[in-house]
Design a protein around this motif. Structure first.
Motif, PDB file in Angstrom:
ATOM      1  N   GLY A 164       0.814  -1.208   0.000  1.00  0.00           N
ATOM      2  CA  GLY A 164       0.000   0.000   0.000  1.00  0.00           C
ATOM      3  C   GLY A 164       0.843   1.252   0.000  1.00  0.00           C
ATOM      4  N   ALA A 165       0.215   2.364  -0.365  1.00  0.00           N
ATOM      5  CA  ALA A 165       0.928   3.634  -0.438  1.00  0.00           C
ATOM      6  C   ALA A 165       1.294   4.141   0.953  1.00  0.00           C
ATOM      7  CB  ALA A 165       0.078   4.670  -1.169  1.00  0.00           C
ATOM      8  N   GLY A 166       2.321   4.960   1.012  1.00  0.00           N
ATOM      9  CA  GLY A 166       2.782   5.535   2.263  1.00  0.00           C
ATOM     10  C   GLY A 166       4.178   6.084   2.059  1.00  0.00           C
ATOM     11  N   LEU A 167       4.779   6.562   3.125  1.00  0.00           N
ATOM     12  CA  LEU A 167       6.157   7.045   3.081  1.00  0.00           C
ATOM     13  C   LEU A 167       7.014   6.039   3.840  1.00  0.00           C
ATOM     14  CD1 LEU A 167       8.049   9.351   2.199  1.00  0.00           C
ATOM     15  CD2 LEU A 167       7.613  10.424   4.423  1.00  0.00           C
ATOM     16  N   TYR A 168       8.000   5.466   3.155  1.00  0.00           N
ATOM     17  CA  TYR A 168       8.791   4.379   3.730  1.00  0.00           C
ATOM     18  C   TYR A 168      10.219   4.862   3.958  1.00  0.00           C
ATOM     19  CZ  TYR A 168       4.680   1.789   2.498  1.00  0.00           C
ATOM     20  OH  TYR A 168       3.376   1.362   2.417  1.00  0.00           O
ATOM     21  N   VAL A 169      10.597   4.974   5.231  1.00  0.00           N
ATOM     22  CA  VAL A 169      11.829   5.653   5.620  1.00  0.00           C
ATOM     23  C   VAL A 169      12.957   4.644   5.841  1.00  0.00           C
ATOM     24  CG1 VAL A 169      12.833   7.339   7.194  1.00  0.00           C
ATOM     25  CG2 VAL A 169      10.372   7.363   6.759  1.00  0.00           C
ATOM     26  N   CYS A 170      14.120   4.972   5.301  1.00  0.00           N
ATOM     27  CA  CYS A 170      15.326   4.164   5.435  1.00  0.00           C
ATOM     28  C   CYS A 170      15.761   4.076   6.900  1.00  0.00           C
ATOM     29  CB  CYS A 170      16.438   4.804   4.602  1.00  0.00           C
ATOM     30  SG  CYS A 170      18.031   3.963   4.642  1.00  0.00           S
ATOM     31  N   GLU A 171      16.555   3.074   7.205  1.00  0.00           N
ATOM     32  CA  GLU A 171      17.140   2.970   8.543  1.00  0.00           C
ATOM     33  C   GLU A 171      17.883   4.259   8.907  1.00  0.00           C
ATOM     34  OE1 GLU A 171      19.081  -1.073   9.273  1.00  0.00           O
ATOM     35  OE2 GLU A 171      19.030  -0.920   7.092  1.00  0.00           O
ATOM     36  N   MET A 172      17.915   4.565  10.200  1.00  0.00           N
ATOM     37  CA  MET A 172      18.600   5.763  10.670  1.00  0.00           C
ATOM     38  C   MET A 172      20.102   5.661  10.420  1.00  0.00           C
ATOM     39  SD  MET A 172      18.438   7.402  14.476  1.00  0.00           S
ATOM     40  CE  MET A 172      19.507   6.213  15.269  1.00  0.00           C
ATOM     41  N   ILE A 173      20.688   6.749   9.912  1.00  0.00           N
ATOM     42  CA  ILE A 173      22.129   6.803   9.695  1.00  0.00           C
ATOM     43  C   ILE A 173      22.706   7.975  10.475  1.00  0.00           C
ATOM     44  CG2 ILE A 173      21.934   5.784   7.389  1.00  0.00           C
ATOM     45  CD1 ILE A 173      22.494   8.628   6.297  1.00  0.00           C
ATOM     46  N   THR A 174      23.995   7.931  10.766  1.00  0.00           N
ATOM     47  CA  THR A 174      24.640   9.009  11.497  1.00  0.00           C
ATOM     48  C   THR A 174      25.156  10.080  10.538  1.00  0.00           C
ATOM     49  OG1 THR A 174      26.844   8.038  11.475  1.00  0.00           O
ATOM     50  CG2 THR A 174      25.379   7.391  13.274  1.00  0.00           C
ATOM     51  N   SER A 175      24.991  11.322  10.942  1.00  0.00           N
ATOM     52  CA  SER A 175      25.427  12.431  10.099  1.00  0.00           C
ATOM     53  C   SER A 175      26.945  12.434   9.925  1.00  0.00           C
ATOM     54  CB  SER A 175      24.962  13.763  10.699  1.00  0.00           C
ATOM     55  OG  SER A 175      25.418  13.905  12.026  1.00  0.00           O
ATOM     56  N   ARG A 176      27.674  12.203  11.003  1.00  0.00           N
ATOM     57  CA  ARG A 176      29.126  12.221  10.895  1.00  0.00           C
ATOM     58  C   ARG A 176      29.619  11.061  10.031  1.00  0.00           C
ATOM     59  NH1 ARG A 176      33.679  12.579  15.754  1.00  0.00           N
ATOM     60  NH2 ARG A 176      35.460  12.803  14.347  1.00  0.00           N
ATOM     61  N   LEU A 202      12.581   0.333  -7.506  1.00  0.00           N
ATOM     62  CA  LEU A 202      11.213   0.846  -7.598  1.00  0.00           C
ATOM     63  C   LEU A 202      10.901   1.885  -6.520  1.00  0.00           C
ATOM     64  CD1 LEU A 202       9.161  -2.362  -8.508  1.00  0.00           C
ATOM     65  CD2 LEU A 202      10.177  -0.642 -10.008  1.00  0.00           C
ATOM     66  N   GLU A 203      11.905   2.236  -5.746  1.00  0.00           N
ATOM     67  CA  GLU A 203      11.710   3.204  -4.654  1.00  0.00           C
ATOM     68  C   GLU A 203      11.803   4.618  -5.227  1.00  0.00           C
ATOM     69  OE1 GLU A 203      12.995   3.166   0.051  1.00  0.00           O
ATOM     70  OE2 GLU A 203      14.165   2.073  -1.436  1.00  0.00           O
ATOM     71  N   THR A 204      10.674   5.147  -5.640  1.00  0.00           N
ATOM     72  CA  THR A 204      10.659   6.440  -6.330  1.00  0.00           C
ATOM     73  C   THR A 204      10.788   7.617  -5.372  1.00  0.00           C
ATOM     74  OG1 THR A 204       8.233   6.412  -6.288  1.00  0.00           O
ATOM     75  CG2 THR A 204       9.322   5.546  -8.263  1.00  0.00           C
ATOM     76  N   THR A 205      10.343   7.453  -4.137  1.00  0.00           N
ATOM     77  CA  THR A 205      10.459   8.515  -3.134  1.00  0.00           C
ATOM     78  C   THR A 205      11.447   8.069  -2.067  1.00  0.00           C
ATOM     79  OG1 THR A 205       8.176   9.233  -3.510  1.00  0.00           O
ATOM     80  CG2 THR A 205       9.232   9.961  -1.478  1.00  0.00           C
ATOM     81  N   ARG A 206      12.640   8.620  -2.123  1.00  0.00           N
ATOM     82  CA  ARG A 206      13.679   8.223  -1.175  1.00  0.00           C
ATOM     83  C   ARG A 206      13.586   9.056   0.099  1.00  0.00           C
ATOM     84  NH1 ARG A 206      19.141   7.182  -4.837  1.00  0.00           N
ATOM     85  NH2 ARG A 206      18.236   5.516  -6.134  1.00  0.00           N
ATOM     86  N   SER A 207      13.434   8.358   1.200  1.00  0.00           N
ATOM     87  CA  SER A 207      13.285   9.015   2.499  1.00  0.00           C
ATOM     88  C   SER A 207      14.315   8.444   3.467  1.00  0.00           C
ATOM     89  CB  SER A 207      11.871   8.783   3.045  1.00  0.00           C
ATOM     90  OG  SER A 207      11.744   9.272   4.359  1.00  0.00           O
ATOM     91  N   VAL A 208      15.028   9.314   4.180  1.00  0.00           N
ATOM     92  CA  VAL A 208      16.113   8.879   5.070  1.00  0.00           C
ATOM     93  C   VAL A 208      15.980   9.571   6.417  1.00  0.00           C
ATOM     94  CG1 VAL A 208      18.611   8.860   5.443  1.00  0.00           C
ATOM     95  CG2 VAL A 208      17.697   8.455   3.147  1.00  0.00           C
ATOM     96  N   GLN A 209      16.214   8.810   7.492  1.00  0.00           N
ATOM     97  CA  GLN A 209      16.273   9.428   8.815  1.00  0.00           C
ATOM     98  C   GLN A 209      17.731   9.636   9.204  1.00  0.00           C
ATOM     99  OE1 GLN A 209      15.290   7.578  12.803  1.00  0.00           O
ATOM    100  NE2 GLN A 209      13.529   8.957  12.604  1.00  0.00           N
ATOM    101  N   LEU A 210      18.007  10.827   9.688  1.00  0.00           N
ATOM    102  CA  LEU A 210      19.369  11.242  10.011  1.00  0.00           C
ATOM    103  C   LEU A 210      19.485  11.479  11.510  1.00  0.00           C
ATOM    104  CD1 LEU A 210      22.015  12.042   8.498  1.00  0.00           C
ATOM    105  CD2 LEU A 210      21.128  14.376   8.399  1.00  0.00           C
ATOM    106  N   TYR A 211      20.578  10.989  12.065  1.00  0.00           N
ATOM    107  CA  TYR A 211      20.879  11.208  13.482  1.00  0.00           C
ATOM    108  C   TYR A 211      22.139  12.050  13.602  1.00  0.00           C
ATOM    109  CZ  TYR A 211      23.280  10.218  17.892  1.00  0.00           C
ATOM    110  OH  TYR A 211      23.970  10.336  19.065  1.00  0.00           O
TER     111      TYR A 211
END
Length: 385
Positions: A46-58, A76-85
């Motif tokens: 189903g549709a939604g926003l699927y966020v990548c695993e958290m990565i460290t900024s440094r 097929l991941e057209t909307t790339r979403s990333v969480q940053l720490y």
């Protein structure tokens, strides 16, 4: 496939700055879980926003290989979403720029909610919003870095460090003033970790406190829970974490629920094993068969939660090394076994107990208005989310 009573929610979408998500549902980043294979598996439902695993900024700025390996996206991941720490504004800003310029992300989420001790002891995750000045500086740097690429920045946080040190209302105000597109609130404190019940009243209070969209997180085990959270709190959408473990079809249910359609919630064991096979196949495609099968092992207990599969079968599935092994074992399960009602609405994944003390840097609670006070994360640190 059995169906539940159709919900009455109208069709809605979620707007995060320049990004529109067709269904107001976000997959929460989970360390070791939300890799490219799992994100695709969920997106197929189903549709939604699927966020990548958290990565460290440094780690990203300094070119750490482990960090780079986590930044893999399905074709097929057209909307790339990333969480940053991160805890350093300069590193967070530079990392945000790299994600936009070199990885083509469409959305960046900043983690200020992680309760893991190795994160909070450095003033990161759920501990950081206590430092209002530092929080504002990090948010402003990230928003400024992403602005030329028209990439929205959001943040996720918790209620606070503990009940005596709540931060979420100040965090919401600072986020809005910094140009953040939305804020997600997990209705627990860092001290609670994943224990107890999520406080949805806090989510409602934050909705009343800010003008930017608020996303609610915590105790969404079924699609009906998401509708109830939105109705009770006024949240613009929901963030789903542990509820989808072993249940990627939850996103199909959520998409249907937010469209006012009937919600399918009771797959047979045969349908579950088909999903298990698809999950393992995607993992092997991205990681190779040996590593992919090893990564799949952790998911077995979640998929089979409540089913009658015996201990020996579960142990054998937890040791699979090839897709052929997996196929042979799955073929021995009863495809007609109904979905266990006991697993509906029940917590999944880790829960644990409340913590007597949150591990923080020395003197962290002495001054809430300090800016630039932080303990630097390591470049190669693998931080759980």
């Amino acid at each position: 496939m059995s169906t539940a009573t159709p919900p009455t929610a109208p069709t809605r979408s979620l707007t995060l700055g320049s990004l529109t998500v067709d269904v107001p549902v976000v997959l929460a980043p989970m360390a070791g879980i939300t890799n490219a294979a799992y994100r695709r598996l969920c997106a197929e439902q189903g549709a939604g926003l699927y966020v990548c695993e958290m990565i460290t900024s440094r780690g990203l700025v300094e070119g750490d290989q482990h960090t780079k390996d986590m930044l893999v996206f399905d074709e097929l991941e057209t909307t790339r979403s990333v969480q940053l720490y991160g805890t350093d504004p300069l590193y967070v800003g530079k990392a945000a720029e790299i994600l936009c310029a070199e990885y083509g992300v469409a959305h960046i989420d900043l983690n200020f909610g992680c309760p893991v001790p190795k994160v909070t002891r450095k003033g990161g995750g759920g501990a950081l919003p206590w430092k209002r000045g530092l929080l504002g500086e990090i948010l402003e740097r990230a928003v400024s870095a992403a602005a030329p690429y028209d990439v929205p920045v959001t943040m996720k946080t918790r209620k606070g460090i503990d009940d005596a040190h709540l931060t979420y209302l100040d965090a919401g105000r600072i986020a809005q003033e910094s140009g953040v597109a939305a804020i997600a609130l997990h209705g627990r404190t860092v001290a609670q970790a994943y224990s107890g019940e999520a406080d949805w009243e806090a989510i409602a209070a934050l909705v009343d406190h800010v003008d930017i969209p608020v996303l609610g997180n915590g105790d969404i085990w079924e699609a009906a829970d998401a509708l109830r959270m939105v109705e009770q709190t006024g949240a613009a959408g929901v963030v789903v974490g542990r509820g989808c473990l072993g249940r990627p079809w939850l996103f199909r249910d959520l998409a249907a629920a937010f469209s006012g359609e009937e919600v399918a919630t009771l797959p047979t064991l045969g349908e579950v094993t088909s999903m298990m096979r698809r999950h393992a196949e995607l993992l092997c495609r991205h990681l190779g068969e040996e590593r992919g099968c090893k990564e799949f092992r952790k998911h077995v207990s979640w998929y089979l939660k409540g089913f009658a599969a015996g201990g020996q079968m579960r142990r054998s599935l937890g040791l699979v090394c090839t897709l052929a092994d997996l196929d042979r074992l799955l073929a021995d399960l009863d495809p007609d076994e109904p979905f266990p009602a006991s697993a509906l609405g029940a917590p999944r994944g880790r829960q644990g107990s409340p913590r007597e003390r949150v591990v923080l840097p020395e003197g962290w609670l002495d001054d809430a208005d300090g800016a630039g006070c932080h303990v630097q994360e390591d470049a190669d640190e693998a931080t759980g989310g």
